[in-house]
Design an enzyme around this catalytic site. Sequence first.
Site, PDB file in Angstrom:
ATOM      1  CB  CYS A   8      -0.871   0.063   1.255  1.00 49.40           C
ATOM      2  SG  CYS A   8      -2.004  -1.309   1.444  1.00 49.40           S
ATOM      3  N   GLY A  34      -0.460   0.334  -5.076  1.00 50.44           N
ATOM      4  CA  GLY A  34      -1.768  -0.285  -4.851  1.00 50.44           C
ATOM      5  C   GLY A  34      -2.788   0.251  -5.822  1.00 50.44           C
ATOM      6  CG  ASN A 108       3.005   0.666   3.282  1.00 50.58           C
ATOM      7  OD1 ASN A 108       4.049   1.183   2.944  1.00 50.58           O
ATOM      8  ND2 ASN A 108       2.669  -0.555   2.892  1.00 50.58           N
ATOM      9  N   GLY A 109       1.550  -1.801   5.483  1.00 56.89           N
ATOM     10  CA  GLY A 109       2.216  -2.861   6.244  1.00 56.89           C
ATOM     11  C   GLY A 109       1.271  -4.000   6.517  1.00 56.89           C
ATOM     12  CE1 TYR A 248       8.261  -5.372  -9.994  1.00 54.25           C
ATOM     13  CE2 TYR A 248       7.075  -5.965  -8.006  1.00 54.25           C
ATOM     14  CZ  TYR A 248       7.081  -5.697  -9.355  1.00 54.25           C
ATOM     15  OH  TYR A 248       5.920  -5.740 -10.066  1.00 54.25           O
ATOM     16  CB  CYS A 388       6.530 -11.163   2.400  1.00 53.60           C
ATOM     17  SG  CYS A 388       6.540  -9.646   3.377  1.00 53.60           S
TER      18      CYS A 388
HETATM   19 FE1  SF4 Z   1      10.447  -7.450   2.254  1.00 56.42          FE
HETATM   20 FE2  SF4 Z   1      10.867 -10.035   1.768  1.00 56.42          FE
HETATM   21 FE3  SF4 Z   1      11.149  -9.075   4.267  1.00 56.42          FE
HETATM   22 FE4  SF4 Z   1       8.735  -9.216   3.144  1.00 56.42          FE
HETATM   23  S1  SF4 Z   1      10.075 -10.962   3.707  1.00 56.42           S
HETATM   24  S2  SF4 Z   1       9.555  -7.503   4.330  1.00 56.42           S
HETATM   25  S3  SF4 Z   1       9.188  -8.791   0.980  1.00 56.42           S
HETATM   26  S4  SF4 Z   1      12.383  -8.565   2.438  1.00 56.42           S
END
Ligand code: SF4
Length: 476
Positions: A8, A34, A108-109, A248, A388
């Site tokens: 987000c 988003g 965001n999170g 990315y 993630c």
């Molecule tokens: Fe970022 Fe990967 Fe950690 Fe998720 S698991 S916060 S995408 S580095």
Amino acid sequence: MDKFRDECGVFGIFNHDEAARLTYLGLYALQHRGQESAGMVTSDGNKLNGFRGMGYVSDIFKEPQLSGLPGRSAIGHVRYSTAGGVSLREAQPFLVDGYRGQIALCHNGNLPYASQVREELELSGAIFSSTSDTEVVLHKIARSREPDLVGAIVDTFTEIEGAYSMLFLTRDRLIAVRDPRGFRPLALGKLGDAYVLASETCAFDLIDAVYLRDVQPGEVLVIDEEGLHASYPLPKERHSHCIFEHVYFSRPDSIVFGRSVNKSRHKMGQQLASECPADADIVVPVPDSGTAAAIGYASQSGLKFRFGLVRNHYVGRTFIEPQQSIRHFGVKVKLNAVRDLIEGRRVVLIDDSIVRGTTSKKIVQMVRQAGAKEIHVRISCPPTKASCFYGVDTPTRDELIAANKSVDEIADFIGADSLGYLSLDGMLKACGDAPGSRHCTACYTMNYPLKVTRSARTKMEREEGVLAVESMWPRH
Ligand code: SF4
């Protein structure tokens, strides 16, 4: 495209006559974070007004909507769902009334423990209007015995751990909070006498605001008529900035975690060329996110850089996905190969990640059909092996090709003549970091900075076997 999906974006402004319009522009610049929904809440000093909708910022906010959002302060949000459902009910900012007055909130999170807290709240009689993890925060704040909102926010986040860059708006204050690990970015800027906050600094550039600094991990920043009031009341943790923001997610023209994203990507490409050279004629990026790394690869290797793949920028949400029988069409409508540049040449194809491998396979096939003699795929980060849980939409490990196949097997699967990934140390070095010191790299290493409980009812449960499960909830 087969990518991890952005989470987000948030934007906030305090003390500007054009608060709603500037927030609109800020969200416009953050649209890549988003595209499912967007919303905005403004304060005219007495009352908060909000508007939310599904779709792109420019589709949702027209003149009548912006005119209906008076005031000199505002917060806004663009959303791609990482927790909760996909409907207007989940669109942010949330706007509620409580005994402390009206409060608007955007996030965001991701809060991995939210479903557990929600269950406890529901058992004690709470009712919710959405499936979003963020709504739990408003309930905890409402129940805090702290008299002031800032105290209640601190109370809440001393108890609930997670990944959060959050903005709160009240009648007379804008409050920014960032989790102690600093998973997601949040920058502070200035526009004349106004203060602005945004997930990425590209939002500042669009409105001519100046980047001042990041909101620090664990910081609670209050902006009111008297200016900025920073405090650091949350428990200290080792920083874990999401390195995927540099790989990315973020725009290359942004400064994220205090560092130029373009610089990191360029250095990733240079490092990749040193670690995984290829006997080839040209370097071709998979646009757009592979471009900066490809330029870096070409500069380091001395190979010619060529835009051998062209992207159609006008493919929107409304694109009707093709049926199984013509499924290659799906990639072709977004990317096309430039035969004139590719035919008869040995190509180094640079991309930023391989997730399931299905799109990479189609791109390799497309480059082959355009007449490439050899195709050497190089990826500007290590193999993506784990999901993630901190605010990014990722497939399960079952679906991640690098979790289930060796590099050679992946090369076979996508049809490349060779495949090389940037090393973990190389990626950290390119991002200006020493191994493991300030970034989260869990989707490559499975080293999760914030452990999870067995009862945190999120998709973590599906990954239970690969996570170090610790009892960290409740914290007290
Ligand atoms: Fe970022 Fe990967 Fe950690 Fe998720 S698991 S916060 S995408 S580095």
